[in-house]
Design an enzyme around this catalytic site. Structure first.
Site, mmCIF file in Angstrom:
data_model
loop_
_atom_site.group_PDB
_atom_site.id
_atom_site.type_symbol
_atom_site.label_atom_id
_atom_site.label_comp_id
_atom_site.label_asym_id
_atom_site.label_seq_id
_atom_site.Cartn_x
_atom_site.Cartn_y
_atom_site.Cartn_z
ATOM 1 N N GLY A 162 19.396 78.173 -4.964
ATOM 2 C CA GLY A 162 19.027 77.060 -5.830
ATOM 3 C C GLY A 162 20.280 76.462 -6.454
ATOM 4 N N GLN A 203 21.269 76.372 -9.439
ATOM 5 C CA GLN A 203 21.898 77.254 -10.420
ATOM 6 C C GLN A 203 22.008 78.695 -9.901
ATOM 7 O OE1 GLN A 203 23.523 76.785 -13.175
ATOM 8 N NE2 GLN A 203 23.253 74.564 -13.204
ATOM 9 N N SER A 204 22.206 78.848 -8.607
ATOM 10 C CA SER A 204 22.279 80.180 -8.013
ATOM 11 C C SER A 204 23.525 80.955 -8.464
ATOM 12 C CB SER A 204 22.306 80.036 -6.483
ATOM 13 O OG SER A 204 22.701 81.248 -5.877
ATOM 14 N N ASN A 205 23.311 82.149 -8.999
ATOM 15 C CA ASN A 205 24.432 83.041 -9.327
ATOM 16 C C ASN A 205 25.072 83.581 -8.055
ATOM 17 O OD1 ASN A 205 24.109 83.156 -12.295
ATOM 18 N ND2 ASN A 205 22.138 84.092 -11.782
ATOM 19 N N ALA A 231 25.341 81.988 -5.238
ATOM 20 C CA ALA A 231 26.220 80.938 -4.702
ATOM 21 C C ALA A 231 27.555 80.947 -5.437
ATOM 22 C CB ALA A 231 25.535 79.581 -4.823
#
Ligand code: PLP
Length: 346
Positions: free
Chosen positions: A83, A85-87, A89
């Site tokens: 997403g 706000q992916s951590n 990523a």
């Protein structure tokens, strides 16, 4: 058989991203604050938010094995999905920079928000700082298909990409949490403590499945692990976590078995769905910050820790027993949820 079932981990390719075991600490002030409601339960946290690289968080444990494989295969680019706000990523971008690989992130707008905090701050701000190329797609797009297309396009240019799906929760990535089960077991011995339950948030299931498989491979009960799903509904999360745990055991070559009834997943804290704040999450993030000076995140650990405390106050861990919550990081997400904390009454 002790840790023997996990010796195979020591022979795998691995890019070290952690400095060593993350600390386990007791929450004395929070215990005092909750008082007799706790029934004497001792509350501990494992600080998987405390890692030096990229702001830290649970995805680094998975990335040690995933980047280890990418480097062994001679890849020059790491591609993953998530997403906005992916951590995962963000930590993929940081770890790729550290490993000297290019990084491409295929991010979907899975949460229905369009405000600047969500679209530009928090994790996505850091993705750019770490030098990743970001492809932003609609919430319904097939990000993994897009990632594989990018890998093909790079191959046509003579490059070589390693593609990883959401959360890094392949069986290989999840080995990071099987190893964490071994780490927790060693720390229990050092602390002379025994945790009735080890509790974690469940998004892409690799953390829960890895821990459960790790304990099973060491001859311990995989039902020691309990998770609170923040993404899939409870039944789906239980099924996904069970299958993944079984695949991890197969990859480990372990003789142990995991049955569906030993995978303990609760849907009690999920609320309306992924990335949507709940009143309990907001109250719990604030409680932890004010009593212990520790930061939970709004998407994962804030919801799961609310469940951990609710269980503790309902006598789930037993009179005078100890329970461990795995703090999984995600602090940059707080900056993307500024509007939720602002509108919530203090
Ligand atoms: C990804 C994530 C989790 C959940 O871990 P999974 O292995 O995906 O279930 C928990 N907390 C944070 C902060 C995360 O980023």
């Amino acid at each position: 058989m002790g840790a023997g079932g996990l010796d195979v981990l020591d022979g795998l390719d691995r890019l070290r991203l952690l400095d060593g075991p993350t600390p386990i600490q007791r929450l004395h002030r929070l215990e005092r604050q909750l008082g007799p409601a706790l029934g004497g339960t001792r509350l501990y946290v494992k600080r998987d938010d405390q890692m030096a690289l990229g702001g830290g968080g649970n995805k680094l444990r998975k990335l040690e094995f995933l980047l280890g494989a990418a480097v062994r295969e001679g890849c020059d680019t790491f591609i993953t999905t998530g997403g906005v706000q992916s951590n995962h990523a963000r930590l993929s971008a940081a770890a790729s920079a550290y490993a000297g690989l290019a990084c491409e992130l295929v991010l979907a707008r899975v949460v229905a928000r369009d405000d600047p905090s969500y679209r530009r701050n928090g994790n996505i701000l850091l993705d750019g700082l770490f030098g990743a190329t970001v492809h932003e797609l609609d919430g319904t797009a097939d990000t993994l298909a897009f990632a594989h297309e990018r890998a093909r396009a790079l191959k046509a240019e003579g490059r070589s990409a390693y593609v990883v799906g959401v959360g890094g929760s392949s069986p290989l990535g999840s080995l990071g949490y099987a190893d964490c089960a071994r780490e927790i077991t060693a720390q229990e011995a050092a602390l002379s403590e025994r945790f009735e339950k080890i509790v974690v948030a469940n998004g892409s299931a690799g953390s829960h499945a890895g821990l459960a498989a790790g304990f099973a491979a060491m001859g311990q009960d995989p039902a020691r692990v309990r998770s609170f799903t923040v993404l899939a509904p409870e039944q789906d999360a239980r099924r996904t976590t069970t299958v993944l745990a079984q695949d991890i055991l197969a990859l480990l070559g372990a003789q142990a078995e995991i049955r569906p009834d030993s995978i303990d997943v609760s849907g009690a804290e999920r609320g309306e769905g992924y990335g949507i704040p709940t009143a309990a999450m907001l109250a719990t993030v604030r409680l932890m910050a004010r009593t212990e000076g520790l930061l939970l995140d709004p998407v994962y650990s804030g919801k799961a820790f609310a469940g951990f405390l609710s269980d503790a106050c309902n006598g789930a861990y037993g009179e005078g027993k100890a329970a461990l919550f795995v703090m999984t990081g995600g602090v940059p997400g707080l900056f993307a949820y500024q509007p939720a904390f602002e509108t919530d009454a203090f």
